[in-house]
Design a protein around this motif. Structure first.
Motif, PDB file in Angstrom:
ATOM      1  N   ARG A 142     -23.900 -40.069 -50.486  1.00 50.40           N
ATOM      2  CA  ARG A 142     -23.204 -39.150 -49.581  1.00 50.40           C
ATOM      3  C   ARG A 142     -24.226 -38.470 -48.682  1.00 50.40           C
ATOM      4  O   ARG A 142     -25.286 -38.050 -49.141  1.00 50.40           O
ATOM      5  N   SER A 200     -24.156 -35.709 -45.525  1.00 52.20           N
ATOM      6  CA  SER A 200     -23.366 -34.821 -44.663  1.00 52.20           C
ATOM      7  C   SER A 200     -23.864 -34.803 -43.224  1.00 52.20           C
ATOM      8  O   SER A 200     -23.136 -34.427 -42.312  1.00 52.20           O
ATOM      9  N   ARG A 201     -25.113 -35.234 -43.004  1.00 50.80           N
ATOM     10  CA  ARG A 201     -25.684 -35.178 -41.650  1.00 50.80           C
ATOM     11  C   ARG A 201     -25.717 -36.566 -40.990  1.00 50.80           C
ATOM     12  O   ARG A 201     -26.514 -36.823 -40.101  1.00 50.80           O
ATOM     13  N   SER A 202     -24.830 -37.444 -41.428  1.00 51.52           N
ATOM     14  CA  SER A 202     -24.851 -38.815 -40.911  1.00 51.52           C
ATOM     15  C   SER A 202     -24.606 -38.873 -39.405  1.00 51.52           C
ATOM     16  O   SER A 202     -25.211 -39.688 -38.702  1.00 51.52           O
ATOM     17  N   ASN A 203     -23.735 -38.031 -38.884  1.00 55.07           N
ATOM     18  CA  ASN A 203     -23.485 -38.029 -37.429  1.00 55.07           C
ATOM     19  C   ASN A 203     -24.741 -37.656 -36.653  1.00 55.07           C
ATOM     20  O   ASN A 203     -25.038 -38.229 -35.598  1.00 55.07           O
TER      21      ASN A 203
END
Length: 414
Positions: free
Chosen positions: A58, A60-63
């Motif tokens: 996981r 959260s900063r994938s964008n």
């Protein structure tokens, strides 16, 4: 009225970012590929098995750290810093950006194609070389990349310049795709003749070390059928033997084999005439088949001119009738059987290469196969020669267009 070109730092006309510090212990074989410094090479991304790292946790900063089509990525460490740069293609996505890789994106002041030609210029490479730090492992910072001085015209002029240069690149890419197709057709013939033995189905077969083969073919060591010699490197500490002048002798490395087409005409480094004489370096003739056998095993090319190589390349001297056969023989050879998979990169040596067990058809069969496949290779050669000319034209135009030295209007270069 002559258009004004304005001077900027790259960071003033482009968005610069670097990647996330992914935990290397958590990389996986599944998930989204991560672009690290090891993946960025000269003009492309590489994904050999040991370099293909993926993130399957996981995030959260994938964008924030996801790359986009046409993003420009630059490796920030290593001996080829400033040269290791590539542009992201749609087929590459999705990708995540790791630390120590810079990403360049356009802003309202620039278009991405124009930035691409700025970053892929000799001017950028020379700039990075002038500001890089580190001795054993050169590196560059994001701030240093952002300080690259660049001249920028209006958006319309940027677009026209990029269109001129990209039209040349498009033709070069078209030639590459045509050549891929031509080689695949010739390779299909090789498989039909010398793997499936289709033309010989009704003839007599005999037992051999490689199994049942058509009568008249032989099996033996490569050195039984070829004059094989190995390249050489003059003393590296003595720079007088090495040159960047293309009028000196082409001296091919494994990297050169990876970046050229099927035919090898030039190299990233040359040997002087005196080096050839002093160190008794053997030159090999045009149409010699070149095979890398150290570290990176199995790269194959055809000498497009008289040349020499370093000691990581074996040279198979061919005759008129077996150039095409030898090319496919070496390109399709199972090098894994020459050593254990864990040590093959260091275990293979010239003695092992010369002792490779190969199939050799008789001369009449070789002539017949060559008559079918030589036209494919002749067309590949013509396409590669055209691409070389287009590349020279592009590289000549690029600095003149990117600096405003050559003025353009809507339809032509003036």
């Amino acid at each position: 009225m002559e258009e004004e070109w304005k001077e900027y730092k790259l960071c003033e006309v482009a968005q610069l970012l670097t990647g996330f510090p992914f935990d290397g212990h958590k990389y996986s074989k599944a998930g989204i590929r991560v672009v690290r410094g090891d993946n960025v090479t000269i003009g492309s991304l590489r994904w050999e098995s040991e370099k293909d790292k993926r993130w399957n946790e996981r995030f959260s900063r994938s964008n924030e750290f996801s790359l986009k089509e046409e993003d420009i990525v630059i490796g920030m460490d290593g001996s080829r810093v400033g040269r290791n740069r590539a542009q992201i293609k749609a087929k590459d996505l999705p990708l995540l950006l790791a630390q120590r890789v810079a990403c360049i994106r356009n802003t309202e002041k620039s278009i991405q194609k124009f930035l691409y030609y700025q970053i892929f210029s000799n001017k950028f490479e020379a700039y990075i070389k002038s500001v890089q730090t580190g001795t054993s492992i050169p590196h560059v910072s994001l701030k240093q990349i952002g300080n690259f001085p660049t001249s920028i015209p209006s958006i319309n002029t940027q677009r026209r310049i990029a269109d001129i240069l990209s039209s040349l690149d498009s033709k070069i890419e078209l030639n590459r795709r045509i050549n891929d197709n031509l080689e695949q057709q010739a390779q299909a013939l090789f498989k039909a003749w010398f793997v499936d033995f289709e033309p010989f189905k009704d003839g007599k077969f005999v037992e051999s070390e490689l199994g049942m083969i058509p009568e008249g073919c032989r099996v033996g060591k490569a050195e039984d059928f070829y004059n094989i010699n190995i390249g050489k490197t003059p003393p590296r500490k003595e720079q007088i033997w090495f040159s960047s002048n293309s009028s000196d002798y082409t001296w091919v490395s494994i990297s050169d084999l990876g970046s050229c087409g099927r035919f090898v005409f030039t190299s990233s480094e040359f040997l002087t005439h005196e080096a050839i004489k002093r160190h008794n370096i053997i030159l090999v003739p045009k149409d010699t088949i070149l095979l890398s056998f150290k570290l990176t095993i199995g790269r194959v090319g055809i000498a497009g001119t008289e040349l020499t190589t370093n000691e990581a390349i074996a040279r198979f001297i061919t005759s008129d009738e077996n150039r095409e056969y030898t090319y496919f023989l070496l390109k399709g050879y199972n090098y894994e059987k020459l050593g254990s998979t864990s040590s093959i990169a260091t275990a293979v040596n010239s003695k092992i290469i010369k002792a490779m067990v190969v199939l050799m058809p008789d001369k009449e069969i070789l002539k017949a196969f060559s008559s079918l496949t030589k036209p494919y290779f002749d067309q590949i050669l013509r396409n590669e020669q055209e691409s070389i000319r287009l590349t020279i034209l592009r590289d000549t135009l690029l600095p003149k267009l990117m600096s405003g030295e050559l003025k353009i209007n809507a339809t032509e270069v003036l």
